[in-house]
Enzyme design. Structure first.
Site, short mmCIF file in Angstrom:
data_model
loop_
_atom_site.label_atom_id
_atom_site.label_comp_id
_atom_site.label_asym_id
_atom_site.label_seq_id
_atom_site.Cartn_x
_atom_site.Cartn_y
_atom_site.Cartn_z
N PRO A 11 40.16 35.63 29.99
CA PRO A 11 40.02 34.18 30.20
C PRO A 11 40.00 33.78 31.67
CG PRO A 11 42.23 34.73 29.45
CD PRO A 11 41.40 35.98 29.31
N ASN A 12 39.15 32.82 31.93
CA ASN A 12 38.99 32.16 33.24
C ASN A 12 38.27 33.02 34.27
OD1 ASN A 12 40.34 29.69 32.51
ND2 ASN A 12 42.22 30.88 32.50
N ARG A 19 36.51 29.08 42.43
CA ARG A 19 37.80 28.48 42.81
C ARG A 19 38.72 29.59 43.28
NH1 ARG A 19 40.62 26.42 38.29
NH2 ARG A 19 42.19 26.14 39.90
N TYR A 24 41.18 35.45 44.66
CA TYR A 24 40.25 36.29 43.88
C TYR A 24 38.95 36.63 44.61
CZ TYR A 24 43.45 35.04 40.11
OH TYR A 24 44.57 34.87 39.35
N ASN A 75 39.74 43.85 32.50
CA ASN A 75 40.58 42.89 33.21
C ASN A 75 40.93 41.84 32.16
OD1 ASN A 75 41.82 40.92 34.66
ND2 ASN A 75 40.36 40.94 36.36
N ALA A 78 45.01 36.58 31.97
CA ALA A 78 46.38 36.23 31.61
C ALA A 78 46.83 36.85 30.28
CB ALA A 78 46.53 34.71 31.56
N GLU A 99 42.87 49.60 33.20
CA GLU A 99 43.19 48.18 33.41
C GLU A 99 42.93 47.83 34.88
OE1 GLU A 99 47.29 47.50 32.42
OE2 GLU A 99 47.32 45.47 33.30
N HIS A 101 42.98 44.68 37.83
CA HIS A 101 43.30 43.32 38.29
C HIS A 101 42.77 43.16 39.70
CE1 HIS A 101 45.66 42.54 34.82
NE2 HIS A 101 46.23 43.72 34.97
N ARG A 108 52.87 38.92 43.01
CA ARG A 108 52.76 37.53 42.58
C ARG A 108 53.95 37.12 41.70
NH1 ARG A 108 46.84 36.43 40.54
NH2 ARG A 108 47.58 34.29 40.88
O1 CA2 Z 1 44.16 39.58 39.34
C1 CA2 Z 1 43.56 39.56 38.26
O2 CA2 Z 1 42.47 40.08 38.09
C2 CA2 Z 1 44.16 38.79 37.08
O3 CA2 Z 1 43.91 39.53 35.90
C3 CA2 Z 1 43.46 37.45 37.03
C4 CA2 Z 1 44.02 36.50 35.98
C5 CA2 Z 1 45.54 36.40 36.10
O4 CA2 Z 1 46.05 35.61 35.03
C6 CA2 Z 1 46.19 37.75 36.08
O5 CA2 Z 1 47.59 37.59 36.23
C7 CA2 Z 1 45.66 38.62 37.20
C8 CA2 Z 1 43.41 35.11 36.16
C9 CA2 Z 1 41.93 35.08 36.07
C10 CA2 Z 1 41.49 33.72 36.49
O6 CA2 Z 1 40.45 33.87 37.40
C11 CA2 Z 1 40.12 32.79 38.17
C12 CA2 Z 1 39.22 33.03 39.17
C13 CA2 Z 1 38.86 31.99 40.00
C14 CA2 Z 1 39.38 30.73 39.82
C15 CA2 Z 1 40.28 30.50 38.81
C16 CA2 Z 1 40.65 31.53 37.97
#
Ligand code: CA2
Length: 149
Positions: A11-12, A19, A24, A75, A78, A99, A101, A108
């Site tokens: 997700p996301n 963003r 990221y 990946n 969340a 896996e 990230h 974090r």
């Molecule tokens: O660091 C990672 O790749 C995560 O898997 C990214 C997830 C986060 O919940 C994990 O704890 C770590 C979040 C992905 C959301 O990605 C976004 C990218 C740009 C803007 C907003 C969200």
């Protein structure tokens, strides 16, 4: 026959590059997909690349990997920190899992330090930005080459 690696994004991650570039990076998910396809192709692998914001869809893709896919790169976003269902699906698939990230989750918030997926993963890459996807594909290329030798 060419081996297939399934790259799954939770997700996301469709928001990548749009963003929070300080966390990221500035690459979009389409950029990551193109890099994975080109890099994997150069190593003799077919790359299937998917993203979803729906947990059931993710579970269906993991089930469909069984007996068809040589390795999963995931990946889970969340869901990493919440989903026993994805953990169970990865066990059921009986496919090696790496896996990935983008951020270093261990630097974090505390809630990002636990992963349901790590228990069933062969390896975990965190904090290498989007390079982590390539590193995972590279690992499969070399381990699959060794198992063919
Ligand atoms: O660091 C990672 O790749 C995560 O898997 C990214 C997830 C986060 O919940 C994990 O704890 C770590 C979040 C992905 C959301 O990605 C976004 C990218 C740009 C803007 C907003 C969200």
């Amino acid at each position: 026959m060419m081996k297939t690696i399934l790259v799954l994004n939770g997700p996301n991650l469709n928001m990548l590059g749009l963003r929070e570039p300080e966390v990221y990076g500035s690459e979009t998910l389409a950029d990551v997909e193109q890099t994975c396809r080109e890099y994997g192709g150069g190593l003799g692998l077919v790359i299937e690349f998917q993203q979803t914001n729906h947990e059931g869809q993710m579970i269906e893709w993991i089930h469909h990997a069984r007996r068809r896919i040589a390795g999963i790169v995931i990946n889970p976003g969340a869901w990493t920190h919440t989903s026993a269902a994805i953990h169970d699906a990865l066990i059921a698939a009986e496919v090696p899992v790496i896996e990935v990230h983008i951020s270093n989750v261990h630097r974090r918030e505390d809630f990002r330090h636990f992963s349901y997926v790590s228990r069933v993963a062969k390896g975990v890459l965190a904090g290498f930005g989007t390079d982590g996807y390539r590193m995972a594909i590279q690992h499969y290329a070399s381990s699959l080459e060794q198992s063919n030798a």
